[in-house]
Design an enzyme around this catalytic site. Structure first.
Site, PDB file in Angstrom:
ATOM      1  N   ASP A   1     -20.810  50.959  -2.002  1.00 12.77           N
ATOM      2  CA  ASP A   1     -19.576  50.273  -2.416  1.00 12.77           C
ATOM      3  C   ASP A   1     -19.951  48.852  -2.828  1.00 12.77           C
ATOM      4  O   ASP A   1     -19.652  47.875  -2.136  1.00 12.77           O
ATOM      5  CB  ASP A   1     -18.538  50.261  -1.294  1.00 12.77           C
ATOM      6  CG  ASP A   1     -17.141  49.914  -1.803  1.00 12.77           C
ATOM      7  OD1 ASP A   1     -17.020  49.597  -3.007  1.00 12.77           O
ATOM      8  OD2 ASP A   1     -16.181  49.955  -1.013  1.00 12.77           O
TER       9      ASP A   1
ATOM     10  N   GLY B   1      -9.747  42.120  11.005  1.00 12.25           N
ATOM     11  CA  GLY B   1      -9.837  43.056  12.105  1.00 12.25           C
ATOM     12  C   GLY B   1      -9.426  44.441  11.632  1.00 12.25           C
ATOM     13  O   GLY B   1      -9.303  44.696  10.433  1.00 12.25           O
TER      14      GLY B   1
ATOM     15  N   SER C   1      -6.769  39.093  12.006  1.00 14.75           N
ATOM     16  CA  SER C   1      -7.777  38.766  11.001  1.00 14.75           C
ATOM     17  C   SER C   1      -7.938  37.250  10.985  1.00 14.75           C
ATOM     18  O   SER C   1      -7.081  36.520  11.497  1.00 14.75           O
ATOM     19  CB  SER C   1      -7.362  39.271   9.618  1.00 14.75           C
ATOM     20  OG  SER C   1      -7.296  40.693   9.589  1.00 14.75           O
TER      21      SER C   1
ATOM     22  N   HIS D   1     -18.423  40.437   8.479  1.00 17.27           N
ATOM     23  CA  HIS D   1     -17.421  40.837   7.474  1.00 17.27           C
ATOM     24  C   HIS D   1     -16.179  41.452   8.089  1.00 17.27           C
ATOM     25  O   HIS D   1     -15.228  41.761   7.377  1.00 17.27           O
ATOM     26  CB  HIS D   1     -18.040  41.812   6.474  1.00 17.27           C
ATOM     27  CG  HIS D   1     -18.105  43.244   6.930  1.00 17.27           C
ATOM     28  ND1 HIS D   1     -18.570  43.632   8.160  1.00 17.27           N
ATOM     29  CD2 HIS D   1     -17.765  44.404   6.285  1.00 17.27           C
ATOM     30  CE1 HIS D   1     -18.525  44.946   8.269  1.00 17.27           C
ATOM     31  NE2 HIS D   1     -18.034  45.440   7.153  1.00 17.27           N
TER      32      HIS D   1
END
Length: 392
Positions: free
Chosen positions: A70, A297, A303, A320
């Site tokens: 990806d 998260g 997050s 990340h």
């Protein structure tokens, strides 16, 4: 920071790293072209090709499987002008609106190109190789689509109840197919030259060769596709908020106060410790001094919007996200829909069996990840999710 050996540094207690991932890190660090050391992030876990959550500096080579399939996957976040109190009581309407505007799922693509997607696709078309359409005939219609797995769109609130929109996605099918093509090329070269490796996914391409140049061209193109893909989806999310908050289109510019867009699966040439080296971040973001990034998260958890501390030992990097603590198969076997409902309480999202492998308990504790990241980033905002959109 923990020094495992002279070629491997971790930003998590080595005893907390699963044995398979630790062996994978050691295999990578043992390669002769590794520059200085491999840095393992606080969210690291076993991955295909290389450990997810690893930063790999190389001299004169790149390992396509270490970048992963990806290419350019990453995050985009927009801080809006709205406060939580201004949002409608019915958050389901926002979720359904986002699901309508953005194609979801592994094969999701647009039926036609929007004007904004067309402009971005034209930029990519000018640089696309003939074989791209052979790999994926409709790659251009995937621009502005989310994908599946851990890709998501979220509406969040920060510590001041400011509304944010956060999105995670990458280069979709075309990035995957380009990556697989170059991984096979690297593996064939290892065979041809009788080069033995601890793992065939550590096969590499050598700088200034035709194969290396071809990979870099495709890699940079796919990274741009991923960036444009996130920008396109975020524009659509802003359109949805324009209709939700004003009842009409055209208010996107005044809604948006700040935008952050960052890759976390990518390679680029950087200067570290006086040397120009290729830095591969597989599940890691670049974090120069003051650079803004997003560390998400799992669905139903927090997050973080962060600012870089330019940590030298990490090659100016940070984690990340939460990182998986169990496989998708194990998550589906271990949890029920009732568990998903309980763990996503307070979040407007789908709560069905198709998303069991994304249940928060399948991921590491994002707060512990951030505790282990104190040497890497400064936390600017803590975001709590109220709407989550995923494809299955």
């Amino acid at each position: 920071m923990h020094i495992v050996n002279d070629k491997l540094i971790t930003f998590i207690d080595p005893s907390d790293i699963e044995p398979e991932a630790m062996q994978q890190l050691k295999n990578t660090a043992s390669l002769p072209f590794i520059y200085h050391h491999v840095a393992a992030m606080p969210d690291c876990h076993f991955g295909m090709g290389a450990t997810v959550g690893s930063v790999i500096a190389t001299k004169g080579t790149i390992m396509p499987a270490a970048v992963g399939v990806d290419i350019g996957c990453g995050m985009i976040a927009v801080k809006t002008k709205f406060k939580a109190s201004e949002l409608p009581d019915d958050l389901k309407s926002i979720r359904v609106g986002l699901e309508r505007r953005v194609p979801l799922g592994a094969g999701g693509r647009n039926s036609k190109m929007t004007d904004t997607a067309l402009k971005r696709a034209e930029n990519l078309l000018r640089r696309a190789k003939d074989y791209y359409s052979e790999l994926d005939k409709k790659w251009d219609l995937a621009l502005g689509s989310l994908g599946s797995g851990n890709h998501f769109i979220e509406i969040c609130l920060d510590e001041n109840d400011q509304v944010w929109c956060v999105l995670h996605s990458g280069s979709r099918g075309i990035g995957n197919k380009l990556a697989q093509m170059h991984i096979k090329t690297a593996q064939k070269l290892m065979e041809d030259y009788f080069i033995s490796l601890p793992d065939q996914d550590l096969a590499y391409l050598i700088e200034n060769t035709p194969e290396f140049r071809a990979y870099i061209e495709d890699l940079l193109w796919a990274q741009d596709f991923a960036l444009f893909n996130r920008e396109e989806m975020m524009d659509r999310a802003m359109t949805e908020l324009s209709y939700t908050m004003y009842g009409e289109n055209g208010h996107q510019h005044e809604i948006e106060l700040e935008r952050i867009n960052c890759h976390h699966n990518f390679t680029q040439l950087e200067n570290h410790m006086g040397q120009n080296v290729w830095i591969t971040r597989k599940g890691a973001i670049q974090m120069r001094k003051g650079q803004l990034g997003v560390i998400p998260g799992s669905m139903g958890t927090r997050s973080y919007v962060v600012s870089g501390l330019e940590n030298v030992a990490s090659f100016h990097s940070a984690p990340h996200g939460a990182g998986r603590r169990m496989s998708r198969k194990k998550a589906r076997e271990s949890f029920s829909v009732e568990d998903l409902i309980e763990q996503t309480k307070g979040v407007e999202c789908r709560k069905d069996a198709a998303l069991l492998d994304e249940i928060p308990a399948a991921y590491k504790d994002i707060d512990q990840v951030m505790e282990n990241s104190k040497e890497l980033v400064e936390i600017k905002h803590v975001l709590r999710q109220i709407v989550n959109v995923k494809g299955s």
